[in-house]
Design an enzyme around this catalytic site. Structure first.
Site, PDB file in Angstrom:
ATOM      1  N   GLY A  54      44.769  37.636  32.504  1.00  0.00           N
ATOM      2  CA  GLY A  54      44.047  38.527  33.402  1.00  0.00           C
ATOM      3  C   GLY A  54      42.589  38.654  32.998  1.00  0.00           C
ATOM      4  O   GLY A  54      41.998  37.735  32.423  1.00  0.00           O
ATOM      5  N   SER A  55      42.021  39.825  33.227  1.00  0.00           N
ATOM      6  CA  SER A  55      40.566  39.986  33.142  1.00  0.00           C
ATOM      7  C   SER A  55      39.993  39.948  31.732  1.00  0.00           C
ATOM      8  O   SER A  55      38.780  39.810  31.569  1.00  0.00           O
ATOM      9  CB  SER A  55      40.148  41.293  33.825  1.00  0.00           C
ATOM     10  OG  SER A  55      40.417  41.227  35.212  1.00  0.00           O
ATOM     11  N   THR A  56      40.809  40.091  30.688  1.00  0.00           N
ATOM     12  CA  THR A  56      40.256  39.933  29.340  1.00  0.00           C
ATOM     13  C   THR A  56      39.738  38.508  29.131  1.00  0.00           C
ATOM     14  O   THR A  56      38.860  38.277  28.300  1.00  0.00           O
ATOM     15  CB  THR A  56      41.310  40.261  28.267  1.00  0.00           C
ATOM     16  OG1 THR A  56      42.501  39.511  28.532  1.00  0.00           O
ATOM     17  CG2 THR A  56      41.643  41.751  28.259  1.00  0.00           C
ATOM     18  N   LYS A 110      37.996  36.934  31.201  1.00  0.00           N
ATOM     19  CA  LYS A 110      36.671  36.831  31.821  1.00  0.00           C
ATOM     20  C   LYS A 110      35.560  36.807  30.772  1.00  0.00           C
ATOM     21  O   LYS A 110      34.445  36.349  31.060  1.00  0.00           O
ATOM     22  CB  LYS A 110      36.454  38.003  32.785  1.00  0.00           C
ATOM     23  CG  LYS A 110      37.344  37.947  34.027  1.00  0.00           C
ATOM     24  CD  LYS A 110      37.213  39.208  34.877  1.00  0.00           C
ATOM     25  CE  LYS A 110      38.101  39.132  36.107  1.00  0.00           C
ATOM     26  NZ  LYS A 110      38.093  40.380  36.905  1.00  0.00           N
TER      27      LYS A 110
END
Length: 645
Positions: free
Chosen positions: A291-293, A295
């Site tokens: 997920g967004s980690t 990014k």
């Protein structure tokens, strides 16, 4: 009758003498060869035939934390041995042993009447039972000392430590990885016996001392480990998740300061738990979409390659079309016009898709590999997974490139994420994480070996790393990471909310792994902490809602424990009305009179007054302390004399 001449007689005598002499010389030579050349070998063979050994187990090395606390050591565990041929009355011996050991007399009788030289009757029995047996002085029965592994902190750091088997052999965790260092070399009680195993008279027994195993000092800190385990227990009680994971690491050395997961187990009783609980070390084994980690990797690569500038603008309508697919932002209607700094703060998926497109598939893939994904980190534990990435060809697909940019479609482990983010914030160095810090002599405590930090490669420049730190600090102050904000400490971090793939290959509904990775102080990080909660129940499944407060609590406790001073210089939090409570500074009321208090307004506090005097002589909290608005400010009133106390 034919007469034999004197010459012939003399010849025969001479021939007999020569042959006899040759035989004598040969015999003497053979005896000399056996005595001189083979004597030692034959003596050793004879000794082997006569010698009997009762093993004396070496003490397994202790395992310490970096702050000197013992996590694993040995306690005395006597064992009962039998030498069957030396037992004079098997029935009596079996009866007496059965009464003490609580075993079947018949079973003991069968053991001690076997045609074996030495038989184990019972292993690792209580000390008091061993003393009772010794008092009986039963012929052919001996007590030998073995050691039993003891874990004084029960389930603390259980997945790190692992456990041992009945023979004190390492079976999991550090216990098996460093088994050769820990186990030592066994000794023996040696005596001489005849072919029937009877002790030879006039021969004393010999003690061959064991060589104890080395002591190990781990990188973990007991207090930080406790903070992690405390918060995971609280998360389990609050959210009843399927799993929970936490890792704390020094981003500058790769030293693991703490690591745990739930469910966990007690190493002393590991066989009472499901095998998947003790066999799966989730922080290094469990692979899932981050997920967004993830990014952070796209951000670091884009800044390094200068394909974006943080003050460049982007418009987010709430979705982005890629090939035949429409990829949505988590926020309905999108974020509208925003800078790329705000794209990161808001964790805006369409913005990160554009970052990935600007970077290009080949460069993004290259940086993903450089940051260590798709390969094992090399941590000194068995069972590490390497995750799953698109192939270099597969990421050329526009949709795969887009989803990878915001952490979907790839599979990584928690330890990979911690190591990669550490590289992004420590100046760009990718490190090998490790748990062993020192090897020590068990007798003197002398350090025999120290594990040094191991840098694999430089991934990004120190300048880019500084940009990443500042950007992630802004995420905590102004963006989705607000719930990790700590007043007085500069904290950086990133939220993650990852979808889980079900058995049918489709994403599950309302079943996410929510996570947060944070570090502090943001300008000079001392610790990076990752927390992932798998399918939390009874709450909104967002990383910022569930995982960020957990990281905040661990960070706050850790920084105070490490005596990191608080500072006033930090990004001011962007407080949301009705959601966040701002911090205010406590005024100095010492020396104020009742009249002063009546004519002043302290709207940020709830005043509680103790005492009946006219002057404030003490207050809690102290002046200058920052506390949440509305906190209790307790003042103590006294007379003028107490004013200066």
């Amino acid at each position: 009758m034919r007469r034999v001449s004197q010459v012939t007689v003399r010849k025969r005598i001479w021939l007999s003498f020569v042959i006899g002499s040759l035989l004598f010389v040969t015999l003497i030579g053979r005896l000399g060869y056996i005595q001189l050349a083979k004597g030692q070998w034959l003596a050793e063979k004879a000794e082997d035939l006569w010698s009997r050994d009762i093993p004396v187990e070496a003490k397994r090395g202790k395992i310490f934390t970096r702050d000197g606390e013992v996590l694993a050591y040995n306690i005395s565990a006597p064992s009962v041995m039998a030498i069957p041929v030396q037992i004079k009355d098997p029935n009596y011996t079996a009866k007496e042993l059965a009464n003490i050991l609580g075993m079947s007399q018949e079973k003991i009788y069968k053991l001690i009447t076997q045609k074996e030289l030495i038989v184990r009757v019972a292993r690792k029995i209580p000390e008091e039972k061993a003393n009772e047996i010794e008092k009986l002085k039963l012929p052919g029965i001996a007590i030998t000392e073995e050691s039993k592994r003891y874990y004084p902190e029960k389930d603390l750091a259980s997945h790190i430590l692992g456990f041992v088997g009945i023979d004190n052999q390492g079976l999991a965790g550090i216990e098996v990885v460093y088994d050769e260092l820990l186990k030592g070399k066994n000794g023996a009680i040696s005596f001489y016996a005849d072919a029937k195993g009877r002790k030879m008279p006039g021969q004393s027994q010999r003690f061959i001392p064991p060589k104890n195993g080395y002591d190990l000092v781990l990188t973990i800190d007991k207090n930080i480990q406790f903070f992690i385990e405390r918060e995971l227990d609280q998360a389990v009680a609050t959210y009843s998740p399927d799993h929970a994971i936490a890792i704390a690491m020094d981003p500058n050395t790769g030293e693991i300061l703490g690591m745990a997961s739930r469910p966990n187990y007690d190493p002393s009783r590991f066989n009472q738990y499901p095998s998947e609980t003790y066999n799966r070390n989730l922080p290094i084994w469990m692979a899932y979409e981050p997920g967004s980690t993830f990014k952070i990797i796209t951000l670091a690569a884009s800044l390094e390659e200068k394909t974006i500038h943080l003050d460049d603008h982007f418009f987010d309508p709430g979705y982005i079309k890629v090939a035949d697919s429409t990829l949505h932002c988590w926020k309905d209607g999108g974020h509208g016009s925003e800078t790329f700094l705000q794209v990161v703060e808001n964790s805006c998926n369409p913005g990160f898709v554009v970052m990935g497109q600007k970077l290009g598939a080949e460069k993004l893939y290259s940086y993903i590999k450089k940051f260590g994904f798709g390969e094992k980190t090399g941590i000194d534990l068995y069972g590490e997974q390497k995750g799953i990435l698109f192939s270099k060809k597969g990421i050329l697909n526009p949709v795969n490139l887009a989803t990878t940019s915001f952490g979907q479609g790839v599979s990584v482990t928690p330890i990979q994420q911690v190591v990669a983010v550490a590289a992004a914030i420590n100046g760009g160095k990718l490190l090998t994480p490790h748990l062993l810090k020192e090897v020590r002599d068990p007798e003197t405590g002398k350090v025999l070996k120290t594990i040094q930090p191991q840098v694999k490669r430089q991934v990004i420049s120190p300048e880019t790393s500084e940009q990443v730190r500042k950007t992630l600090e802004s995420v905590v102050a102004n963006g989705t990471g607000r719930n990790a904000y700590i007043d007085g400490y500069r904290v950086g971090g990133k939220t993650g909310t990852a979808q889980k793939v079900g058995p049918n290959g489709r994403y599950l509904e309302n079943n996410h792994i929510v996570s947060f990775i944070g570090f502090a102080p943001a300008d000079k990080p001392k610790v990076v902490i990752y927390v992932a909660i798998d399918n939390p129940k009874g709450t909104v499944q967002f990383g910022g809602t569930v995982a960020a407060p957990i990281v905040k609590n661990i960070l706050d406790s850790t920084l105070q424990y490490l005596e990191v001073p608080k500072r006033k210089e930090q990004l001011e939090k962007n407080y949301r009305y009705g959601i966040d409570t701002p911090y205010v500074e406590v005024p100095n009321l010492i020396g104020k009179t009742k009249h002063d208090l009546i004519n002043s307004y302290y709207t940020g506090f709830t005043l509680e007054v103790e005492g009946t005097g006219d002057v404030v002589f003490e207050q809690i909290p102290k002046p200058g302390t920052r506390v949440k608005k509305g906190s209790i400010l307790r003042i103590y009133m006294g007379d003028n004399q107490k004013k200066g106390d």
